[in-house]
Design a protein around this motif. Structure first.
Motif, PDB file in Angstrom:
ATOM      1  N   LEU A 104       0.851  -1.185   0.000  1.00 29.44           N
ATOM      2  CA  LEU A 104       0.000   0.000   0.000  1.00 29.44           C
ATOM      3  C   LEU A 104       0.888   1.237   0.000  1.00 29.44           C
ATOM      4  O   LEU A 104       1.693   1.431   0.910  1.00 29.44           O
ATOM      5  CB  LEU A 104      -0.886   0.037   1.250  1.00 29.44           C
ATOM      6  CG  LEU A 104      -2.024  -0.975   1.382  1.00 29.44           C
ATOM      7  CD1 LEU A 104      -2.861  -0.657   2.608  1.00 29.44           C
ATOM      8  CD2 LEU A 104      -2.905  -0.981   0.139  1.00 29.44           C
ATOM      9  N   VAL A 105       0.721   2.068  -1.001  1.00 26.26           N
ATOM     10  CA  VAL A 105       1.565   3.261  -1.144  1.00 26.26           C
ATOM     11  C   VAL A 105       0.837   4.488  -0.597  1.00 26.26           C
ATOM     12  O   VAL A 105      -0.271   4.806  -1.021  1.00 26.26           O
ATOM     13  CB  VAL A 105       1.943   3.491  -2.623  1.00 26.26           C
ATOM     14  CG1 VAL A 105       2.831   4.727  -2.754  1.00 26.26           C
ATOM     15  CG2 VAL A 105       2.652   2.259  -3.190  1.00 26.26           C
ATOM     16  N   ASP A 106       1.483   5.141   0.363  1.00 31.28           N
ATOM     17  CA  ASP A 106       1.002   6.403   0.916  1.00 31.28           C
ATOM     18  C   ASP A 106       1.857   7.513   0.308  1.00 31.28           C
ATOM     19  O   ASP A 106       2.898   7.877   0.858  1.00 31.28           O
ATOM     20  CB  ASP A 106       1.131   6.369   2.445  1.00 31.28           C
ATOM     21  CG  ASP A 106       0.700   7.678   3.102  1.00 31.28           C
ATOM     22  OD1 ASP A 106       0.233   8.573   2.374  1.00 31.28           O
ATOM     23  OD2 ASP A 106       0.830   7.790   4.329  1.00 31.28           O
ATOM     24  N   ASN A 111       5.449   6.714   2.313  1.00 24.60           N
ATOM     25  CA  ASN A 111       5.627   5.456   3.023  1.00 24.60           C
ATOM     26  C   ASN A 111       4.903   4.343   2.269  1.00 24.60           C
ATOM     27  O   ASN A 111       3.915   4.598   1.573  1.00 24.60           O
ATOM     28  CB  ASN A 111       5.069   5.537   4.446  1.00 24.60           C
ATOM     29  CG  ASN A 111       5.925   6.388   5.354  1.00 24.60           C
ATOM     30  OD1 ASN A 111       7.156   6.379   5.254  1.00 24.60           O
ATOM     31  ND2 ASN A 111       5.294   7.129   6.252  1.00 24.60           N
ATOM     32  N   ILE A 112       5.399   3.133   2.414  1.00 23.60           N
ATOM     33  CA  ILE A 112       4.787   1.972   1.767  1.00 23.60           C
ATOM     34  C   ILE A 112       4.601   0.884   2.818  1.00 23.60           C
ATOM     35  O   ILE A 112       5.560   0.495   3.492  1.00 23.60           O
ATOM     36  CB  ILE A 112       5.666   1.438   0.618  1.00 23.60           C
ATOM     37  CG1 ILE A 112       5.900   2.529  -0.439  1.00 23.60           C
ATOM     38  CG2 ILE A 112       5.020   0.204  -0.016  1.00 23.60           C
ATOM     39  CD1 ILE A 112       6.979   2.178  -1.438  1.00 23.60           C
ATOM     40  N   TYR A 113       3.374   0.410   2.978  1.00 24.47           N
ATOM     41  CA  TYR A 113       3.063  -0.639   3.938  1.00 24.47           C
ATOM     42  C   TYR A 113       2.867  -1.956   3.182  1.00 24.47           C
ATOM     43  O   TYR A 113       2.390  -1.955   2.049  1.00 24.47           O
ATOM     44  CB  TYR A 113       1.808  -0.274   4.732  1.00 24.47           C
ATOM     45  CG  TYR A 113       1.888   1.100   5.359  1.00 24.47           C
ATOM     46  CD1 TYR A 113       2.546   1.301   6.565  1.00 24.47           C
ATOM     47  CD2 TYR A 113       1.325   2.212   4.717  1.00 24.47           C
ATOM     48  CE1 TYR A 113       2.644   2.569   7.126  1.00 24.47           C
ATOM     49  CE2 TYR A 113       1.417   3.480   5.269  1.00 24.47           C
ATOM     50  CZ  TYR A 113       2.078   3.651   6.478  1.00 24.47           C
ATOM     51  OH  TYR A 113       2.180   4.913   7.018  1.00 24.47           O
ATOM     52  N   TRP A 114       3.243  -3.070   3.819  1.00 25.38           N
ATOM     53  CA  TRP A 114       3.152  -4.340   3.106  1.00 25.38           C
ATOM     54  C   TRP A 114       2.594  -5.439   4.008  1.00 25.38           C
ATOM     55  O   TRP A 114       2.626  -5.341   5.234  1.00 25.38           O
ATOM     56  CB  TRP A 114       4.522  -4.750   2.565  1.00 25.38           C
ATOM     57  CG  TRP A 114       5.537  -5.071   3.644  1.00 25.38           C
ATOM     58  CD1 TRP A 114       6.369  -4.200   4.272  1.00 25.38           C
ATOM     59  CD2 TRP A 114       5.784  -6.359   4.215  1.00 25.38           C
ATOM     60  NE1 TRP A 114       7.133  -4.850   5.208  1.00 25.38           N
ATOM     61  CE2 TRP A 114       6.803  -6.174   5.190  1.00 25.38           C
ATOM     62  CE3 TRP A 114       5.280  -7.637   4.005  1.00 25.38           C
ATOM     63  CZ2 TRP A 114       7.299  -7.236   5.962  1.00 25.38           C
ATOM     64  CZ3 TRP A 114       5.768  -8.693   4.766  1.00 25.38           C
ATOM     65  CH2 TRP A 114       6.769  -8.487   5.721  1.00 25.38           C
ATOM     66  N   ALA A 115       2.107  -6.497   3.367  1.00 25.17           N
ATOM     67  CA  ALA A 115       1.604  -7.670   4.102  1.00 25.17           C
ATOM     68  C   ALA A 115       1.657  -8.893   3.203  1.00 25.17           C
ATOM     69  O   ALA A 115       1.673  -8.782   1.969  1.00 25.17           O
ATOM     70  CB  ALA A 115       0.180  -7.438   4.585  1.00 25.17           C
TER      71      ALA A 115
END
Length: 326
Positions: A104-106, A111-115
């Motif tokens: 997920l790109v903010d 910032n980039i969140y991942w799962a």
């Protein structure tokens, strides 16, 4: 006169910028290839992790989304983004050899969140569900400060590969069913070749399991002995010892940790020695706990050593610390 040309709308522009930013960050430690989007199959990129600028065997797929995409929201505790994924998409990802991560790109905050969605649905029955809600933790983050592949991403790739044994069992069960029902997809020679390959890989997995277990056991022994060595050094520093632990370091709550770790290690050794099905997750977790315990003791020893002898060189301690991967 306005020409009749396609319009690149704001949503498409933001999506393209998000994908470009993700690719820019990942290319610091990965080879990244864009997937043809002629058909939407839920995968935007494929990637290969680099080691010293050389490609490794660690590969993964990527679905890229924006934090402001419709349907993506923060949970009530504001610890995770939530995102519903179609069951058909998850089933497609499950059957692929390499793991698929969601990123997920903010863009505003860069910032980039991942799962790893596949890990979250391992124990979920997908048959009667149209979609599944996936959590993307806010503490799983990469950005411009990320120079190397995060350890947790590598671990998730390895963990995904470790599930291949279940795929082997499924194939064997399929062959067994076909033989029993007299409906073989392969002739006898082809079937022999496939079963021979499966058997060879099974033996290789068993050999690698023993090899990894032995390495983790040696790591445990090394870190535990190092922790004891530093603790004894602290116990020999009389003035400091009387100030911080008058009865000696082994008569503080530290001794409880020592005994608990020793008991865990001995119990785990017994499990490893008597069973080839030892859970490597447990062994790996204990290794991390004991390693962190050893680091805590080493830094405590360093602090006390400088307090005890501030004008003395402590090159031996600094050398030990320089070896650590912090």
């Amino acid at each position: 006169m306005t020409e009749n040309l396609p319009i690149f709308n704001k949503n498409q522009m933001t999506g393209a910028k998000s994908a470009s930013y993700l690719k820019y960050i990942l290319q610091r430690f990965c080879l990244v290839n864009e997937i043809d989007q002629t058909q939407d199959i839920g995968i935007d990129f494929s990637a290969t992790i680099l080691n010293n600028n050389r490609p490794t065997k660690l590969n993964f797929y990527i679905q890229c989304k924006r934090t402001d995409n419709p349907g993506i929201y923060l949970d009530s505790g504001k610890e995770n983004f939530c995102y519903s994924i179609a069951t058909s998409t998850l089933n497609y990802w499950i059957q692929k050899q390499d793991v698929t991560f969601i990123f997920l790109v903010d863009l505003p905050n860069q910032n980039i969140y991942w799962a790893n969605p596949l890990e979250q649905v391992q124990k979920t029955k997908l048959i009667n569900q149209k979609s599944v809600s996936i959590k993307i933790p806010l503490n799983q983050i990469i950005n411009s400060n990320t120079k190397n592949t995060p350890d947790d991403i590598q671990f998730n790739i390895y963990k995904h590969y470790s599930n291949f044994s279940s795929a082997v069992i499924m194939n064997l069960e399929k062959f067994e069913s076909e033989i029993e029902n007299g409906r073989q997809s392969f002739n006898e020679q082809q079937l022999d070749t496939i079963i021979s390959n499966l058997s060879k890989h099974h033996k290789e997995v068993e050999r690698k399991f023993i090899e990894v277990s032995d390495k983790l056991k040696r790591r445990l022994e090394y870190d535990f002995k190092k922790a004891m060595y530093y603790a004894i050094k602290i116990d020999q520093m009389d003035e400091i010892k009387h100030q911080y632990c008058p009865k000696g370091i082994f008569l503080t709550e530290f001794s409880n940790k020592v005994n608990n770790h020793r008991y865990s290690i001995e119990s785990l050794y017994g499990l490893i020695d008597t069973s080839s099905n030892c859970d490597l997750d447990i062994l790996y977790t204990l290794c991390k706990i004991v390693h962190e315990f050893m680091i805590d003791i080493l830094f405590f020893y360093r602090e006390l050593a400088y307090e005890d002898s501030p004008f003395t060189s402590h090159a031996d301690i600094e050398k030990e610390i320089s070896k650590l991967k912090l």
